[in-house]
Design a protein around this motif. Structure first.
Motif, PDB file in Angstrom:
ATOM      1  N   LYS B 246     -52.428  14.838 -46.027  1.00  0.00           N
ATOM      2  CA  LYS B 246     -52.021  15.072 -44.637  1.00  0.00           C
ATOM      3  C   LYS B 246     -51.242  16.372 -44.508  1.00  0.00           C
ATOM      4  N   THR B 251     -57.266  14.535 -42.674  1.00  0.00           N
ATOM      5  CA  THR B 251     -56.864  13.258 -42.092  1.00  0.00           C
ATOM      6  C   THR B 251     -56.677  12.182 -43.161  1.00  0.00           C
ATOM      7  N   GLU B 252     -57.435  12.259 -44.270  1.00  0.00           N
ATOM      8  CA  GLU B 252     -57.140  11.380 -45.395  1.00  0.00           C
ATOM      9  C   GLU B 252     -57.646  12.010 -46.676  1.00  0.00           C
ATOM     10  N   LYS B 266     -63.204  14.768 -41.971  1.00  0.00           N
ATOM     11  CA  LYS B 266     -61.796  14.564 -42.291  1.00  0.00           C
ATOM     12  C   LYS B 266     -60.974  15.807 -41.979  1.00  0.00           C
ATOM     13  N   PRO B 269     -60.729  17.379 -37.174  1.00  0.00           N
ATOM     14  CA  PRO B 269     -59.780  17.022 -36.101  1.00  0.00           C
ATOM     15  C   PRO B 269     -58.546  17.922 -36.073  1.00  0.00           C
ATOM     16  N   TRP B 270     -57.978  18.137 -37.242  1.00  0.00           N
ATOM     17  CA  TRP B 270     -56.775  18.952 -37.337  1.00  0.00           C
ATOM     18  C   TRP B 270     -57.083  20.390 -36.929  1.00  0.00           C
ATOM     19  N   VAL B 413     -49.025  12.983 -40.219  1.00  0.00           N
ATOM     20  CA  VAL B 413     -50.218  13.425 -39.500  1.00  0.00           C
ATOM     21  C   VAL B 413     -49.855  14.274 -38.293  1.00  0.00           C
TER      22      VAL B 413
END
Lengths: 445, 445
Positions: B246, B251-252, B266, B269-270, B413
């Motif tokens: 994170k 995300t993981e 993964k 999104p960020w 997160v």
């Protein structure tokens, strides 16, 4: 205080878990502590002290030195060593002199290892049996040794020369019949580590074999000590915490209670490295001053392109470092990882480029009052720079840690600043280069 | 193949550790695997399969379904569950139907927990004794249960209502005399967790009490299962790995063997969050276009100031997150941490500012041909911006994760993108604001 009161109080205290008593000791004042030392048995105090993490030496000094020596002699050797590391030289010497012979030897043994060697974490709290005894003899050895050693889930086996010969799961010993052969319940493929191995290189054996404890062997395969399950948990916790800290640009994990100056020192080296590398980036940006003078709007998106390249590089870096730590990769797998990272960089870059093209184009037209075409040319430049910068950042974020790992430098420490800088340079050159070429020379915006 | 050959081969294979056999299975081809399944006992195959991490379902499908069901029935319930999670719905159903009754119930039980609840990780591999039996009876219960359950280092104790009443260290049972009272060796303060607790909130109990195994209780304090030492190691490893991922903007945690598209999802999104937040920063930079137009040299050092602010923010963030995870901080301690972080930010900022003042001043004079005074005014602006940006970044990097933690959002997160953006904004406004004010309005450089 009558004897009965004391017994009562002792019982009350003993009803708590040692870790909770340790916490209570840290939070009470000196008189309460002296009373606790006075009431409890040496063995209990030893157990409690192994749970005190912050300055156990401070509390130990509140006891008479003879009692302190008895307490330390009663501790597991690795816990005693942790405590010794917290003492100043004089106290260390005074205490060491007074330990009982066995404890003194154990502590001196552990102190002889480097801090990053697995031997420095081991304990002498294990049970050993010869491989040529009967089931009944093994059982009675166990009962005899169990008083002093409470790690009995696994019994370690040595042969007639004292060489490590495997391990016995206590369960198997308990359900064995008296006339079974001990050899049949010895697991000869039990994993082990060598005393001088680096901790970071033992992690795979400690975690992947899922054993409760792991023996630590000398070079000639004799048992030097073992790592208990709580040692393993602590080692995994520390090792991962260190990786985490390094990813964040700290030289090692910080502690809430350490003084400001210590924390400062852990952070400054990385920052200084980055300052000078950042100056290099600055001088490259300086070369594009002329472009900015003609088209000032391009500076708006510099931070966007650089940030995205940096983020993608960090993602690749983190994935690569974990993979390098966890597994032994073949050359073929490394190349596969490299291509995968670049593919991800490209696909993510393309997704973001499309968003940037659309949203920035509209933004530039509406708020910066450029014509539609010029707006989308500018946002297009940002988009293409994003793709190029993200693909190269993925590549750099994967290759650099692999390179450091190859030449035996910890990739977690060395890679960070270098990757940030290279990615910044790539992003700056791509972005301003493309802008200069397309926007100014080609379209004369 | 004669029976003797089979026995020989079986012995040879059994000489390896189950984890190594598991690795060999993954790397051999189908015929070799079928041969191995054919030769080994069900219990051995079950043990081996608990070590296969990548797609165990794939290998299980190579057996006749009846044998597969037997293998899974023989596995610890948590290992069986891990395997179930890898199967598709049809295979899951087919297999579940054929498990023996006890195994079926256990797996269904574990499947009923959410993935982030501690209950989903527990196993039924433990020994339980009543608190009102004698030492001898306890010992014979142990011997009876040990055949099926091999976690015997700790025996769990229940009272006549089945309520958890503590634990017995097997060592104490072994060295106890026949007529001792069982009550005296029960540790009634043994730590435990509740089945529906979140994994991330149990870490302190799992690591700090240094016990080999921890019981998982139902809401009415009955034992639902236990976490073995290898479960604890795995949980710590996973939890820290997740935090690490994170921090790097994933995300993981990623896996080497997962498909590109999964890894991409993964990370995206960020990145998208950062793209839009970055656009906000861009529009703020846009407001300072006029300063850049007058004094283009200031853009050279924008990336330097922003990068340093970002790095300091990440350092504070990482420290704060680890502290929040590891300990329960009082309000007073939180404020102390905040001040400490700002102090470190200021001291490091000041150190770097002095270096920037000197080195950049010389650089600007020599390479950009500004007068000495102007050069040092510019580099002074960079220096002061560094101090201001670094103090505020430390503050932001500490307060934001505390805030998210307070409102029960995972700070690991949520904090990253927000902190990056706020720090970028602060750095941009400080740097350009100061440059505009001092360099242009005051000194007309």
């Amino acid at each position: 205080q009558t004897t009965k009161d004391r017994e009562e109080l002792k019982k009350k205290i003993a009803a708590y878990h040692e870790r909770d008593i340790a916490n209570a000791i840290v939070e009470s004042d000196k008189t309460v502590r002296k009373c606790i030392y006075d009431i409890l048995d040496i063995a209990d105090i030893a157990e409690i002290f192994s749970y005190i993490e912050e300055e156990p030496g401070k509390y130990l000094e509140e006891m008479p030195i003879e009692q302190a020596a008895k307490v330390v002699s009663n501790m597991d050797s690795d816990d005693a060593m942790d405590l010794f590391e917290e003492l100043n030289e004089e106290d260390k010497y005074k205490l060491l002199k007074r330990l009982d012979k066995e404890a003194k030897e154990d502590v001196q043994k552990l102190l002889s290892y480097e801090e990053d060697q697995i031997g420095s974490c081991m304990t002498n709290n294990y049970i050993v049996v010869r491989n040529d005894v009967t089931i009944r003899e093994a059982m009675s050895t166990l009962v005899k040794q169990a008083g002093e050693h409470d790690n009995i889930q696994t019994l370690y086996v040595i042969d007639e020369n004292g060489i490590f010969a495997g391990a016995i799961d206590l369960k198997d010993l308990i359900i064995a019949r008296e006339h079974d052969n001990l050899q049949d319940i010895i697991s000869s493929s039990y994993p082990y580590v060598y005393e001088h191995e680096k901790i970071s290189e033992c992690m795979e054996i400690l975690t992947d074999y899922e054993e409760d404890s792991i023996p630590v062997l000398t070079q000639d395969k004799k048992i030097a000590g073992i790592l208990t399950s709580s040692d393993i948990v602590e080692l995994v916790d520390d090792e991962m915490g260190d990786d985490y800290a390094k990813l964040a640009g700290l030289t090692e994990e910080e502690d809430l209670n350490e003084p400001t100056i210590v924390s400062m020192k852990k952070r400054l080296p990385w920052l200084i490295a980055l300052l000078f590398l950042g100056m290099a980036v600055s001088s490259v940006v300086g070369m594009f001053e002329s472009i900015v003078a003609v088209l000032p709007i391009v500076i708006c998106f510099q931070s966007l392109v650089l940030d995205m390249a940096g983020n993608v590089g960090t993602q690749s870096l983190a994935v690569t470092i974990r993979v390098l730590m966890d597994e032994n990769l073949s050359g073929k797998k490394k190349i596969a990882l490299l291509f995968k990272e670049m593919k991800i960089g490209f696909l993510n870059g393309a997704s973001l480029a499309i968003m940037a093209l659309v949203f920035l184009g509209v933004y530039i037209h509406l708020f910066k009052h450029y014509a539609w075409i010029s707006s989308f040319l500018i946002s297009g430049c940002v988009g293409i720079s994003l793709i190029v910068a993200m693909v190269i950042s993925s590549l750099v974020g994967t290759i650099i840690p692999m390179f450091f790992h190859k030449i035996n430098i910890d990739p977690a420490v060395a890679s960070g600043p270098l990757i940030t800088t290279i990615n910044d340079l790539v992003a700056v050159i791509t972005y301003y280069g493309l802008s200069g070429l397309v926007l100014i020379q080609l379209f004369h915006i």
